[in-house]
Write a protein that holds these residues in place. Sequence first.
Motif, PDB file in Angstrom:
ATOM      1  N   UNK A   1      -2.986   3.979   7.762  1.00 23.44           N
ATOM      2  CA  UNK A   1      -1.909   2.981   7.694  1.00 23.44           C
ATOM      3  C   UNK A   1      -0.597   3.571   7.190  1.00 23.44           C
ATOM      4  N   UNK A   2      -0.630   4.833   6.777  1.00 21.85           N
ATOM      5  CA  UNK A   2       0.604   5.483   6.358  1.00 21.85           C
ATOM      6  C   UNK A   2       1.419   5.778   7.608  1.00 21.85           C
ATOM      7  N   UNK A   3       2.643   5.256   7.652  1.00 23.64           N
ATOM      8  CA  UNK A   3       3.454   5.432   8.856  1.00 23.64           C
ATOM      9  C   UNK A   3       4.432   6.584   8.733  1.00 23.64           C
ATOM     10  N   UNK A   4       4.799   6.936   7.512  1.00 26.75           N
ATOM     11  CA  UNK A   4       5.678   8.083   7.314  1.00 26.75           C
ATOM     12  C   UNK A   4       5.737   8.421   5.831  1.00 26.75           C
ATOM     13  N   UNK A   5       6.356   9.540   5.537  1.00 27.00           N
ATOM     14  CA  UNK A   5       6.612   9.905   4.147  1.00 27.00           C
ATOM     15  C   UNK A   5       8.095  10.206   4.008  1.00 27.00           C
ATOM     16  N   UNK A   6       8.617   9.941   2.832  1.00 30.14           N
ATOM     17  CA  UNK A   6      10.011  10.238   2.535  1.00 30.14           C
ATOM     18  C   UNK A   6      10.077  10.942   1.195  1.00 30.14           C
ATOM     19  N   UNK A   7      11.098  11.723   0.991  1.00 30.63           N
ATOM     20  CA  UNK A   7      11.390  12.268  -0.331  1.00 30.63           C
ATOM     21  C   UNK A   7      12.356  11.302  -0.988  1.00 30.63           C
ATOM     22  N   UNK A   8      12.025  10.892  -2.200  1.00 34.72           N
ATOM     23  CA  UNK A   8      12.840   9.888  -2.875  1.00 34.72           C
ATOM     24  C   UNK A   8      13.082  10.291  -4.318  1.00 34.72           C
ATOM     25  N   UNK A   9      14.158   9.790  -4.862  1.00 31.52           N
ATOM     26  CA  UNK A   9      14.491  10.081  -6.253  1.00 31.52           C
ATOM     27  C   UNK A   9      13.602   9.270  -7.185  1.00 31.52           C
ATOM     28  N   UNK A  10      13.198   9.910  -8.266  1.00 31.50           N
ATOM     29  CA  UNK A  10      12.371   9.285  -9.293  1.00 31.50           C
ATOM     30  C   UNK A  10      13.077   9.476 -10.634  1.00 31.50           C
ATOM     31  N   UNK A  11      13.017   8.448 -11.463  1.00 30.96           N
ATOM     32  CA  UNK A  11      13.581   8.537 -12.804  1.00 30.96           C
ATOM     33  C   UNK A  11      12.559   8.049 -13.813  1.00 30.96           C
ATOM     34  N   UNK A  12      12.769   8.395 -15.050  1.00 32.51           N
ATOM     35  CA  UNK A  12      11.978   7.806 -16.127  1.00 32.51           C
ATOM     36  C   UNK A  12      12.752   6.619 -16.676  1.00 32.51           C
ATOM     37  N   UNK A  13      12.075   5.730 -17.361  1.00 26.91           N
ATOM     38  CA  UNK A  13      12.800   4.625 -17.991  1.00 26.91           C
ATOM     39  C   UNK A  13      13.760   5.152 -19.048  1.00 26.91           C
TER      40      UNK A  13
ATOM     41  N   UNK B   1       0.814  -1.215   0.000  1.00 26.89           N
ATOM     42  CA  UNK B   1       0.000   0.000   0.000  1.00 26.89           C
ATOM     43  C   UNK B   1       0.850   1.269   0.000  1.00 26.89           C
ATOM     44  N   UNK B   2       2.154   1.140   0.067  1.00 30.69           N
ATOM     45  CA  UNK B   2       3.018   2.314  -0.039  1.00 30.69           C
ATOM     46  C   UNK B   2       2.881   2.874  -1.439  1.00 30.69           C
ATOM     47  N   UNK B   3       2.909   4.215  -1.561  1.00 33.87           N
ATOM     48  CA  UNK B   3       2.587   4.796  -2.861  1.00 33.87           C
ATOM     49  C   UNK B   3       3.052   6.239  -2.966  1.00 33.87           C
ATOM     50  N   UNK B   4       3.235   6.688  -4.200  1.00 35.17           N
ATOM     51  CA  UNK B   4       3.459   8.107  -4.450  1.00 35.17           C
ATOM     52  C   UNK B   4       2.149   8.879  -4.329  1.00 35.17           C
ATOM     53  N   UNK B   5       1.031   8.184  -4.398  1.00 37.49           N
ATOM     54  CA  UNK B   5      -0.279   8.827  -4.288  1.00 37.49           C
ATOM     55  C   UNK B   5      -0.648   9.005  -2.817  1.00 37.49           C
ATOM     56  N   UNK B   6      -1.197  10.152  -2.490  1.00 33.61           N
ATOM     57  CA  UNK B   6      -1.682  10.408  -1.134  1.00 33.61           C
ATOM     58  C   UNK B   6      -2.899   9.523  -0.873  1.00 33.61           C
ATOM     59  N   UNK B   7      -2.906   8.748   0.225  1.00 41.15           N
ATOM     60  CA  UNK B   7      -4.099   7.932   0.508  1.00 41.15           C
ATOM     61  C   UNK B   7      -5.322   8.813   0.716  1.00 41.15           C
ATOM     62  N   UNK B   8      -6.408   8.503   0.007  1.00 38.98           N
ATOM     63  CA  UNK B   8      -7.641   9.285   0.136  1.00 38.98           C
ATOM     64  C   UNK B   8      -8.688   8.541   0.948  1.00 38.98           C
ATOM     65  N   UNK B   9      -8.642   7.238   0.903  1.00 41.73           N
ATOM     66  CA  UNK B   9      -9.609   6.424   1.628  1.00 41.73           C
ATOM     67  C   UNK B   9      -9.179   6.343   3.091  1.00 41.73           C
TER      68      UNK B   9
END
Length: 103
Positions: A80-92, A66-74
């Motif tokens: 159940x979200x325990x924390x948020x982190x800033x993480x690197x993202x790349x394109x293929x 259930x971890x996701x880049x999307x903010x849980x709305x439900x």
Amino acid sequence: ANVGQFTAAAKRAYPNAKVIAFEPSPQTAEHYRRNTDSLSDIQLVEKGLGETSGNMRFHLSDDSQRSSFLQPKDARYAGRTISTIDTEVTTLDDFFKGLSLSR
């Protein structure tokens, strides 16, 4: 990548395949490594995949699926979200630039 179930199944079906897996959660990446340690030709990239390269906020859940880049709305999942982190993202496209891969 999550914890490596698909990687293990893919390697059973295609033992000579090279697997490149992406996992932005450090904790889940560690589980992935433990679960795929005995497999060969696997590369784990500790980044997310996205539409553009950069940094994004990643919502970690007590259930890695259930971890996701999307903010849980439900409300059932938001708690159940325990924390948020800033993480690197790349394109293929950005990831594969400069890599020489054989078919």
